[in-house]
Design a protein around this motif. Structure first.
Motif, PDB file in Angstrom:
ATOM      1  N   TRP A 143     -35.437  54.992 -30.219  1.00 28.53           N
ATOM      2  CA  TRP A 143     -34.297  54.994 -29.337  1.00 28.53           C
ATOM      3  C   TRP A 143     -34.163  53.517 -29.090  1.00 28.53           C
ATOM      4  O   TRP A 143     -32.970  52.975 -29.050  1.00 28.53           O
ATOM      5  CB  TRP A 143     -34.515  55.846 -27.947  1.00 28.53           C
ATOM      6  CG  TRP A 143     -33.400  55.791 -27.196  1.00 28.53           C
ATOM      7  CD1 TRP A 143     -32.342  56.420 -26.968  1.00 28.53           C
ATOM      8  CD2 TRP A 143     -33.264  54.995 -25.803  1.00 28.53           C
ATOM      9  NE1 TRP A 143     -31.604  56.240 -25.983  1.00 28.53           N
ATOM     10  CE2 TRP A 143     -32.210  55.441 -25.214  1.00 28.53           C
ATOM     11  CE3 TRP A 143     -34.320  54.009 -25.108  1.00 28.53           C
ATOM     12  CZ2 TRP A 143     -31.798  54.715 -24.122  1.00 28.53           C
ATOM     13  CZ3 TRP A 143     -33.780  53.460 -24.142  1.00 28.53           C
ATOM     14  CH2 TRP A 143     -32.461  53.768 -23.550  1.00 28.53           C
ATOM     15  N   LEU A 144     -35.170  52.819 -28.960  1.00 29.03           N
ATOM     16  CA  LEU A 144     -34.911  51.245 -28.507  1.00 29.03           C
ATOM     17  C   LEU A 144     -34.466  50.658 -29.718  1.00 29.03           C
ATOM     18  O   LEU A 144     -33.676  49.640 -29.606  1.00 29.03           O
ATOM     19  CB  LEU A 144     -36.353  50.690 -28.069  1.00 29.03           C
ATOM     20  CG  LEU A 144     -36.784  51.368 -26.707  1.00 29.03           C
ATOM     21  CD1 LEU A 144     -38.118  50.621 -26.437  1.00 29.03           C
ATOM     22  CD2 LEU A 144     -35.698  50.672 -25.525  1.00 29.03           C
ATOM     23  N   VAL A 195     -31.515  66.845 -25.025  1.00 31.94           N
ATOM     24  CA  VAL A 195     -30.225  66.579 -24.050  1.00 31.94           C
ATOM     25  C   VAL A 195     -30.376  65.137 -23.584  1.00 31.94           C
ATOM     26  O   VAL A 195     -29.410  64.401 -23.439  1.00 31.94           O
ATOM     27  CB  VAL A 195     -30.003  67.645 -23.331  1.00 31.94           C
ATOM     28  CG1 VAL A 195     -28.939  67.361 -22.228  1.00 31.94           C
ATOM     29  CG2 VAL A 195     -29.729  69.062 -24.185  1.00 31.94           C
ATOM     30  N   VAL A 196     -31.328  65.027 -22.786  1.00 38.88           N
ATOM     31  CA  VAL A 196     -31.731  63.764 -22.242  1.00 38.88           C
ATOM     32  C   VAL A 196     -31.605  62.337 -23.032  1.00 38.88           C
ATOM     33  O   VAL A 196     -30.921  61.397 -22.703  1.00 38.88           O
ATOM     34  CB  VAL A 196     -33.083  63.704 -21.275  1.00 38.88           C
ATOM     35  CG1 VAL A 196     -33.310  62.598 -20.801  1.00 38.88           C
ATOM     36  CG2 VAL A 196     -33.108  64.901 -20.239  1.00 38.88           C
ATOM     37  N   TYR A 197     -32.203  62.475 -23.996  1.00 40.49           N
ATOM     38  CA  TYR A 197     -32.404  61.393 -25.240  1.00 40.49           C
ATOM     39  C   TYR A 197     -30.735  61.203 -25.815  1.00 40.49           C
ATOM     40  O   TYR A 197     -30.414  60.137 -25.533  1.00 40.49           O
ATOM     41  CB  TYR A 197     -32.876  62.146 -26.512  1.00 40.49           C
ATOM     42  CG  TYR A 197     -33.476  61.123 -27.325  1.00 40.49           C
ATOM     43  CD1 TYR A 197     -34.616  60.281 -27.127  1.00 40.49           C
ATOM     44  CD2 TYR A 197     -32.924  61.061 -28.472  1.00 40.49           C
ATOM     45  CE1 TYR A 197     -35.171  59.356 -28.078  1.00 40.49           C
ATOM     46  CE2 TYR A 197     -33.647  60.159 -29.469  1.00 40.49           C
ATOM     47  CZ  TYR A 197     -34.610  59.304 -29.010  1.00 40.49           C
ATOM     48  OH  TYR A 197     -35.116  58.374 -29.879  1.00 40.49           O
ATOM     49  N   LEU A 198     -29.760  62.348 -25.953  1.00 40.50           N
ATOM     50  CA  LEU A 198     -28.625  61.940 -26.189  1.00 40.50           C
ATOM     51  C   LEU A 198     -27.763  61.257 -25.047  1.00 40.50           C
ATOM     52  O   LEU A 198     -26.866  60.589 -25.201  1.00 40.50           O
ATOM     53  CB  LEU A 198     -27.905  63.113 -26.557  1.00 40.50           C
ATOM     54  CG  LEU A 198     -28.618  64.096 -28.012  1.00 40.50           C
ATOM     55  CD1 LEU A 198     -27.949  65.244 -28.135  1.00 40.50           C
ATOM     56  CD2 LEU A 198     -27.964  63.037 -29.138  1.00 40.50           C
ATOM     57  N   ALA A 199     -28.255  61.784 -23.726  1.00 41.86           N
ATOM     58  CA  ALA A 199     -27.256  61.442 -22.635  1.00 41.86           C
ATOM     59  C   ALA A 199     -27.604  60.124 -22.421  1.00 41.86           C
ATOM     60  O   ALA A 199     -26.529  59.328 -21.993  1.00 41.86           O
ATOM     61  CB  ALA A 199     -27.662  62.324 -21.401  1.00 41.86           C
ATOM     62  N   VAL A 230     -19.007  63.258 -29.690  1.00 38.96           N
ATOM     63  CA  VAL A 230     -19.683  63.459 -30.777  1.00 38.96           C
ATOM     64  C   VAL A 230     -21.346  63.842 -30.002  1.00 38.96           C
ATOM     65  O   VAL A 230     -21.997  64.739 -30.595  1.00 38.96           O
ATOM     66  CB  VAL A 230     -19.933  62.461 -31.894  1.00 38.96           C
ATOM     67  CG1 VAL A 230     -21.091  62.880 -32.806  1.00 38.96           C
ATOM     68  CG2 VAL A 230     -18.988  62.484 -32.835  1.00 38.96           C
ATOM     69  N   TYR A 231     -21.632  62.859 -29.121  1.00 41.63           N
ATOM     70  CA  TYR A 231     -22.962  62.940 -28.376  1.00 41.63           C
ATOM     71  C   TYR A 231     -22.932  64.249 -27.535  1.00 41.63           C
ATOM     72  O   TYR A 231     -23.886  64.793 -27.375  1.00 41.63           O
ATOM     73  CB  TYR A 231     -23.285  61.718 -27.785  1.00 41.63           C
ATOM     74  CG  TYR A 231     -23.729  60.603 -28.593  1.00 41.63           C
ATOM     75  CD1 TYR A 231     -24.657  60.703 -29.320  1.00 41.63           C
ATOM     76  CD2 TYR A 231     -23.082  59.270 -28.677  1.00 41.63           C
ATOM     77  CE1 TYR A 231     -25.101  59.559 -30.021  1.00 41.63           C
ATOM     78  CE2 TYR A 231     -23.263  58.566 -29.453  1.00 41.63           C
ATOM     79  CZ  TYR A 231     -24.471  58.353 -30.017  1.00 41.63           C
ATOM     80  OH  TYR A 231     -24.675  57.448 -30.846  1.00 41.63           O
TER      81      TYR A 231
END
Length: 228
Positions: free
Chosen positions: A111-112, A170-174, A227-228
């Protein structure tokens, strides 16, 4: 293609590698062609907004389709059996290699790295440097595609146990959506720098640098969010 043919010859068509995987991977390759070797690539050097579309095709179309293609197993089967066995023995005997893969696919690190690539290459100086140098431009696209592939691999995790639970994904995408939305808002409302690469192109399309940048910011914010 060689790997899929070898697996299907051994296990039967559609077994070992599903047809859906093949179509997803082919779609990812097609998206790469659209982004990098079609008129979209030429036009992206003229307009910032089209350059943004090119980046979104790499990150939000090509990368997830390639990840859904689950290319690892077919890639291994593209090698002769002796090489596959030797690679398997090396993998079992190499804890460093396994550790390196775990680090490279760590969700927080991925993610980073993805966000760092996204923000860095949209800063004025790195962006203009990439436009003026083919090597840097290729590195920019490679960093977008590579980090995005790992990002979607972590989210989708098609092989083995899911690294992220559905709620975690879901949190990752948000969180990613929020970061990308913030960058889109900055691009939409910031004053454009003097851009020698897009100035003449914007004039040729009867628009201004400011309008072109505003459109790029909206493209980054709205379609990407969907998309996300």
């Amino acid at each position: 293609g060689i790997g899929v043919r070898a697996i299907w010859r051994r296990a039967g068509r559609g077994h070992g590698v599903r047809r859906r995987q093949v179509w997803c991977f082919a779609g990812g390759l097609l998206a790469l062609c659209i982004a990098l070797v079609s008129p979209l690539d030429t036009l992206s050097e003229t307009l910032f907004s089209v350059h943004m579309v090119q980046h979104l095709v790499l990150i939000l179309v090509a990368a997830p389709l390639l990840a859904l293609g689950e290319p690892l197993l077919p890639a291994l089967w593209a090698f002769p059996a002796a090489y596959r066995l030797a690679l398997g023995r090396w993998w079992r005997a190499s804890p460093r290699a396994r550790r390196a893969v775990r680090v490279a696919t760590d969700p927080l690190g991925v993610w980073l790295a993805h966000l760092a690539a996204l923000w860095f290459w949209h800063l004025p100086r790195p962006y203009e440097a990439a436009l003026g140098n083919d090597g840097l431009h290729a590195l920019e696209h490679l960093s977008f595609l590579g980090t995005a592939f790992l990002f979607w691999w972590v989210v989708l995790q098609p092989i083995g146990r899911r690294r992220l639970a559905p709620a975690g994904a879901v949190v990752y995408l948000a969180l990613t959506l929020m970061q990308r939305g913030a960058l889109g808002v900055i691009l939409t409302f910031a004053r454009p720098p003097g851009d020698p690469f897009h100035d003449s192109g914007a004039a040729a399309w009867h628009t201004s640098l400011l309008e072109d940048q505003q459109l790029a910011g909206l493209i980054m914010s709205v379609p990407a969010s969907l998309v996300y």
